[in-house]
Design a protein around this motif. Structure first.
Motif, PDB file in Angstrom:
ATOM      1  N   PHE A  36      -2.030   8.435   2.892  1.00 20.88           N
ATOM      2  CA  PHE A  36      -3.334   8.249   3.516  1.00 20.88           C
ATOM      3  C   PHE A  36      -4.244   7.610   2.481  1.00 20.88           C
ATOM      4  N   GLY A  37      -4.583   6.325   2.724  1.00 18.85           N
ATOM      5  CA  GLY A  37      -5.364   5.544   1.767  1.00 18.85           C
ATOM      6  C   GLY A  37      -4.506   4.470   1.125  1.00 18.85           C
ATOM      7  N   LEU A  38      -4.392   3.323   1.830  1.00 18.71           N
ATOM      8  CA  LEU A  38      -3.619   2.198   1.270  1.00 18.71           C
ATOM      9  C   LEU A  38      -4.392   1.534   0.139  1.00 18.71           C
ATOM     10  N   GLY A  39      -5.708   1.337   0.353  1.00 15.97           N
ATOM     11  CA  GLY A  39      -6.531   0.701  -0.683  1.00 15.97           C
ATOM     12  C   GLY A  39      -5.950  -0.627  -1.110  1.00 15.97           C
ATOM     13  N   SER A  40      -5.800  -0.804  -2.412  1.00 20.98           N
ATOM     14  CA  SER A  40      -5.248  -2.057  -2.934  1.00 20.98           C
ATOM     15  C   SER A  40      -3.727  -2.081  -2.853  1.00 20.98           C
ATOM     16  N   GLY A  41      -3.131  -0.951  -2.479  1.00 23.22           N
ATOM     17  CA  GLY A  41      -1.679  -0.888  -2.337  1.00 23.22           C
ATOM     18  C   GLY A  41      -0.952  -0.464  -3.608  1.00 23.22           C
ATOM     19  N   ARG A  42      -1.705  -0.067  -4.638  1.00 22.88           N
ATOM     20  CA  ARG A  42      -1.054   0.283  -5.911  1.00 22.88           C
ATOM     21  C   ARG A  42      -0.109   1.472  -5.766  1.00 22.88           C
ATOM     22  N   SER A  43      -0.634   2.567  -5.210  1.00 25.02           N
ATOM     23  CA  SER A  43       0.207   3.771  -5.150  1.00 25.02           C
ATOM     24  C   SER A  43       1.337   3.584  -4.130  1.00 25.02           C
ATOM     25  N   TYR A  44       1.067   2.857  -3.038  1.00 24.15           N
ATOM     26  CA  TYR A  44       2.137   2.551  -2.078  1.00 24.15           C
ATOM     27  C   TYR A  44       3.260   1.782  -2.780  1.00 24.15           C
ATOM     28  N   TYR A  59      -1.539   4.967   6.160  1.00 31.39           N
ATOM     29  CA  TYR A  59      -2.699   5.000   7.057  1.00 31.39           C
ATOM     30  C   TYR A  59      -3.949   4.544   6.304  1.00 31.39           C
ATOM     31  N   ASP A  60      -4.732   3.690   6.948  1.00 30.32           N
ATOM     32  CA  ASP A  60      -6.040   3.291   6.400  1.00 30.32           C
ATOM     33  C   ASP A  60      -6.849   2.644   7.516  1.00 30.32           C
ATOM     34  N   ARG A  61      -8.151   2.590   7.308  1.00 28.11           N
ATOM     35  CA  ARG A  61      -9.013   1.951   8.321  1.00 28.11           C
ATOM     36  C   ARG A  61      -9.051   0.428   8.165  1.00 28.11           C
ATOM     37  N   VAL A  62      -8.714  -0.054   6.959  1.00 28.92           N
ATOM     38  CA  VAL A  62      -8.730  -1.495   6.689  1.00 28.92           C
ATOM     39  C   VAL A  62      -7.484  -1.863   5.894  1.00 28.92           C
ATOM     40  N   GLY A  79      -6.730   2.375  11.281  1.00 28.32           N
ATOM     41  CA  GLY A  79      -7.763   3.028  12.088  1.00 28.32           C
ATOM     42  C   GLY A  79      -8.411   4.137  11.298  1.00 28.32           C
ATOM     43  N   GLU A  80      -9.474   4.680  11.869  1.00 26.26           N
ATOM     44  CA  GLU A  80     -10.135   5.828  11.258  1.00 26.26           C
ATOM     45  C   GLU A  80      -9.180   7.018  11.255  1.00 26.26           C
ATOM     46  N   PHE A  81      -9.176   7.758  10.152  1.00 25.77           N
ATOM     47  CA  PHE A  81      -8.296   8.927  10.083  1.00 25.77           C
ATOM     48  C   PHE A  81      -8.551   9.881  11.257  1.00 25.77           C
ATOM     49  N   ALA A  82      -9.827  10.023  11.633  1.00 28.69           N
ATOM     50  CA  ALA A  82     -10.146  10.964  12.720  1.00 28.69           C
ATOM     51  C   ALA A  82      -9.437  10.573  14.010  1.00 28.69           C
ATOM     52  N   ALA A 101      -2.396  11.886  -0.356  1.00 32.35           N
ATOM     53  CA  ALA A 101      -3.720  11.728   0.245  1.00 32.35           C
ATOM     54  C   ALA A 101      -4.664  11.205  -0.828  1.00 32.35           C
ATOM     55  N   ASP A 102      -4.946   9.914  -0.746  1.00 29.23           N
ATOM     56  CA  ASP A 102      -5.804   9.260  -1.759  1.00 29.23           C
ATOM     57  C   ASP A 102      -6.952   8.612  -0.998  1.00 29.23           C
ATOM     58  N   ILE A 103      -7.913   9.437  -0.593  1.00 28.00           N
ATOM     59  CA  ILE A 103      -8.903   9.015   0.397  1.00 28.00           C
ATOM     60  C   ILE A 103     -10.311   8.897  -0.169  1.00 28.00           C
TER      61      ILE A 103
HETATM   62  C1  LIG Z   1      -9.085   5.421  -3.153  1.00 27.23           C
HETATM   63  S1  LIG Z   1      -8.711   4.258  -1.894  1.00 27.23           S
HETATM   64  C2  LIG Z   1      -6.945   4.310  -1.857  1.00 27.23           C
HETATM   65  C3  LIG Z   1      -6.322   3.676  -3.077  1.00 27.23           C
HETATM   66  C4  LIG Z   1      -4.845   3.414  -2.935  1.00 27.23           C
HETATM   67  N1  LIG Z   1      -4.063   4.630  -2.803  1.00 27.23           N
HETATM   68  C5  LIG Z   1      -4.308   2.560  -4.060  1.00 27.23           C
HETATM   69  O1  LIG Z   1      -3.529   3.050  -4.900  1.00 27.23           O
HETATM   70  O2  LIG Z   1      -4.663   1.379  -4.110  1.00 27.23           O
HETATM   71  C6  LIG Z   1      -9.151   5.143  -0.437  1.00 27.23           C
HETATM   72  C7  LIG Z   1      -8.792   4.470   0.865  1.00 27.23           C
HETATM   73  O3  LIG Z   1      -9.040   5.394   1.931  1.00 27.23           O
HETATM   74  C8  LIG Z   1      -9.518   4.690   3.047  1.00 27.23           C
HETATM   75  N2  LIG Z   1     -10.343   5.590   3.854  1.00 27.23           N
HETATM   76  C9  LIG Z   1     -11.348   6.397   3.415  1.00 27.23           C
HETATM   77  N3  LIG Z   1     -11.882   7.095   4.437  1.00 27.23           N
HETATM   78  C10 LIG Z   1     -11.193   6.728   5.558  1.00 27.23           C
HETATM   79  C11 LIG Z   1     -11.264   7.110   6.933  1.00 27.23           C
HETATM   80  N4  LIG Z   1     -12.176   8.008   7.355  1.00 27.23           N
HETATM   81  N5  LIG Z   1     -10.403   6.554   7.809  1.00 27.23           N
HETATM   82  C12 LIG Z   1      -9.478   5.644   7.377  1.00 27.23           C
HETATM   83  N6  LIG Z   1      -9.357   5.237   6.088  1.00 27.23           N
HETATM   84  C13 LIG Z   1     -10.208   5.769   5.192  1.00 27.23           C
HETATM   85  C14 LIG Z   1     -10.354   3.559   2.465  1.00 27.23           C
HETATM   86  O4  LIG Z   1     -10.431   2.467   3.358  1.00 27.23           O
HETATM   87  C15 LIG Z   1      -9.616   3.229   1.169  1.00 27.23           C
HETATM   88  O5  LIG Z   1      -8.772   2.116   1.323  1.00 27.23           O
END
Ligand SMILES: C[S@@+](CC[C@H](N)C(=O)[O-])C[C@H]1O[C@@H](n2cnc3c(N)ncnc32)[C@H](O)[C@@H]1O
Length: 169
Positions: A36-44, A59-62, A79-82, A101-103
């Motif tokens: 949960f939290g793709l972000g830049s994709g580093r941890s993935y 999972y991520d919203r963007v 999508g939104e986690f909710a 979970a990296d949110i």
């Molecule tokens: C810290 S970053 C993840 C970094 C990632 N794990 C990496 O290594 O690059 C947190 C991510 O959580 C997503 N995020 C935060 N709140 C969210 C929500 N309510 N619904 C969906 N995605 C959410 C953000 O869009 C963001 O990409």
């Protein structure tokens, strides 16, 4: 006194140490990985390189990850986690070997509140003895907190799901 650069390096070293620890912990625990939290994709990217045989769902919203670090369409839920987690809790009920979970965002209280809201759903997705790594602190029945690996210089939060045939804490 730590600079922002120092803190970023410490956070990433800690995250990598925890991910590497988790890879060893689940070596004999089959099941998909959920992030949960793709972000830049580093941890993935780290997880898929160290667990090439596992299915990893993210999972991520963007989707703003490095183009090399975008999961295949059938492993990425946008999508939104909710909105996406209730379905995930049904789809992966008692199945996941590892959840990362990296949110977190720069808004600490909001990040902690979001993690507290999502944690009951994460617990439902974990199989017995599975591992949850979180960038946010959590207190929830069914998860026992574990110490960080000695290589981790900063803050991260590690948990193991209670065996499912025993009453949860
Ligand atoms: C810290 S970053 C993840 C970094 C990632 N794990 C990496 O290594 O690059 C947190 C991510 O959580 C997503 N995020 C935060 N709140 C969210 C929500 N309510 N619904 C969906 N995605 C959410 C953000 O869009 C963001 O990409």
């Amino acid at each position: 006194m730590f600079s922002r650069l120092d803190r970023m390096i410490r956070r990433l070293r800690t995250q990598r140490a925890c991910l590497d620890w988790a890879v060893g912990e689940i070596a004999n625990l089959p099941g998909p990985i959920l992030e949960f939290g793709l972000g830049s994709g580093r941890s993935y990217d780290h997880l898929r390189k160290h667990l090439p045989e596992r299915d990893i769902f993210v999972y991520d919203r963007v989707v703003v990850a490095h183009p090399d670090c975008i999961p295949p369409d059938d492993r990425l839920v946008v999508g939104e986690f909710a909105e996406t987690l209730p379905d995930a809790a049904v789809r992966f009920a008692g199945a996941a070997a590892l959840i990362h979970a990296d949110i977190g965002s720069h808004d600490g209280p909001a990040s902690r509140a979001l993690a507290a809201e999502l944690a009951p759903l994460w617990v439902k997705m974990l199989k017995g003895n599975a591992v949850l790594l979180s960038d946010q602190p959590l207190t929830i029945a069914g998860l026992g907190e574990l110490p960080l690996p000695p290589e981790a210089p900063g803050h991260y939060f590690l948990f193991r799901r209670a065996p499912l045939d025993e009453p949860s804490a």
